[in-house]
Scaffold this active site. Structure first.
Site, mmCIF file in Angstrom:
data_model
loop_
_atom_site.group_PDB
_atom_site.id
_atom_site.type_symbol
_atom_site.label_atom_id
_atom_site.label_comp_id
_atom_site.label_asym_id
_atom_site.label_seq_id
_atom_site.Cartn_x
_atom_site.Cartn_y
_atom_site.Cartn_z
ATOM 1 N N GLU A 115 -0.584 -10.121 -8.208
ATOM 2 C CA GLU A 115 -0.904 -11.125 -7.225
ATOM 3 C C GLU A 115 -0.306 -12.262 -7.696
ATOM 4 O O GLU A 115 0.089 -13.189 -6.972
ATOM 5 C CB GLU A 115 -2.531 -11.182 -7.142
ATOM 6 C CG GLU A 115 -3.211 -9.915 -6.603
ATOM 7 C CD GLU A 115 -3.259 -8.907 -7.438
ATOM 8 O OE1 GLU A 115 -3.538 -7.703 -6.912
ATOM 9 O OE2 GLU A 115 -2.800 -8.753 -8.568
ATOM 10 N N ASP B 295 -7.172 1.354 1.914
ATOM 11 C CA ASP B 295 -8.424 1.979 1.656
ATOM 12 C C ASP B 295 -9.549 1.120 1.400
ATOM 13 O O ASP B 295 -10.701 1.225 1.258
ATOM 14 C CB ASP B 295 -8.179 3.030 0.249
ATOM 15 C CG ASP B 295 -7.581 2.137 -1.039
ATOM 16 O OD1 ASP B 295 -7.132 0.972 -0.546
ATOM 17 O OD2 ASP B 295 -7.562 2.774 -1.884
#
Length: 306
Positions: free
Chosen positions: A252, A163
């Site tokens: 992350e 997205d």
């Protein structure tokens, strides 16, 4: 037997015709691309650039085909990209297979599937940040890469959500990532800021910190779209995977802590001043009229793939 004489003018015409045909054959056999110089260079040099493996977790929803169609146009333009799509399903779906086929990407894509455990699935009106997403799918892609990639050839791994919005120029920058390095760059519209970005030394060669406003104490306070990784790091560090056991916003940091340190990050995108990716999100599809049809045993998309 009579002698055949060819006049000089006829010889000249034959030579001209031969040269024109030769030029046409050469032109048709050569890759051509219209666009900015960086895109033309990537198109011509596609065979010599490192392959970029873009990993995209995806799941069934009304906007899924629209999201993946938009992304597929990037892959049509960039010959050195290989798309690894991992569906959150029990089996790969006709919708995604058909999309890859229509885009002509069957030979430059890999389609995998693995279901997210039910305890980690979002429910009802859960906000999308409450549970880690894409963990199973990204880890399956990493397992596939470790088993299939040529370790002697330089390649790059990028975790590419379906997205976000990506400039083709981002992949030109990504191609500059050196062996054994993690490349980093700014991301627009994320973390409550117009842009999250690495902070660099005066000469622009080292990362000294980040301007993150949300949880800046994270080891690597950056978005998943803010970095890509040289594949050899994953080969040398088999323990590098994503985890359900980390705090929110730490996926992350969880993957990067196994692979690099801040001072080893490679700044890209014009010393981290160019924004080439944006953390956009598609609005949830409103289908009240469709739901009313379904209650009547009808539907607007009968026999169609939307």
């Amino acid at each position: 037997m009579s002698e055949v004489r060819i006049r000089p003018r006829q010889v000249l015409i034959l030579i001209i015709v031969f040269l024109v045909v030769l030029m046409m054959v050469h032109r048709n056999g050569k890759r051509t691309c219209q666009g900015p110089e960086y895109l033309q260079a990537m198109f011509v040099q596609g065979d010599t650039l490192p392959t970029i493996y873009a990993v995209t977790p995806t799941y069934p929803r009304p906007a899924q085909k629209a999201e993946l169609t938009r992304l597929s146009h990037l892959f049509m333009l960039l010959p050195h990209l290989h798309w690894i799509i991992v569906e959150d399903t029990n089996a790969t779906t006709p919708l995604v297979r058909n999309l890859l086929d229509r885009a002509g990407l069957e030979k430059r894509s890999t389609l995998l599937n693995i279901k997210t455990p039910s305890e980690f699935k979002l429910k009802g009106k859960d906000p999308n940040w409450i549970k880690p997403r894409g963990v199973e799918q990204r880890n399956l892609a990493l397992a596939w890469l470790r088993n299939h990639v040529d370790v002697d050839r330089h390649s790059i791994v990028f975790f590419m959500d379906d997205d976000n919005s990506y400039s083709t120029e981002l992949f030109a920058e990504m191609s500059k990532i050196e062996r054994g390095r993690v490349g980093v760059w700014p991301v627009g519209l994320v973390g409550g800021l117009m842009v999250e970005r690495p902070l660099l030394t005066e000469d622009g060669t080292k990362v000294t910190g980040f301007n993150a406003a949300w949880r800046p104490e994270r080891p690597f306070p950056i978005d998943m779209a803010a970095f890509a990784i040289s594949m050899d790091l994953f080969i040398r560090n088999p323990q590098a995977t994503f985890s359900y056991e980390v705090q929110r916003g730490y996926q992350e940091s969880e993957i990067l802590r196994h692979l690099t340190t801040r001072d080893q990050l490679q700044p890209l995108a014009n010393r981290c001043t160019d924004v080439l990716v944006w953390h956009t999100r598609t609005e949830k599809t409103k289908l009240a009229a469709e739901e009313a049809l379904l209650k009547k045993g009808q539907r607007s998309d009968g026999g169609m793939e939307v």
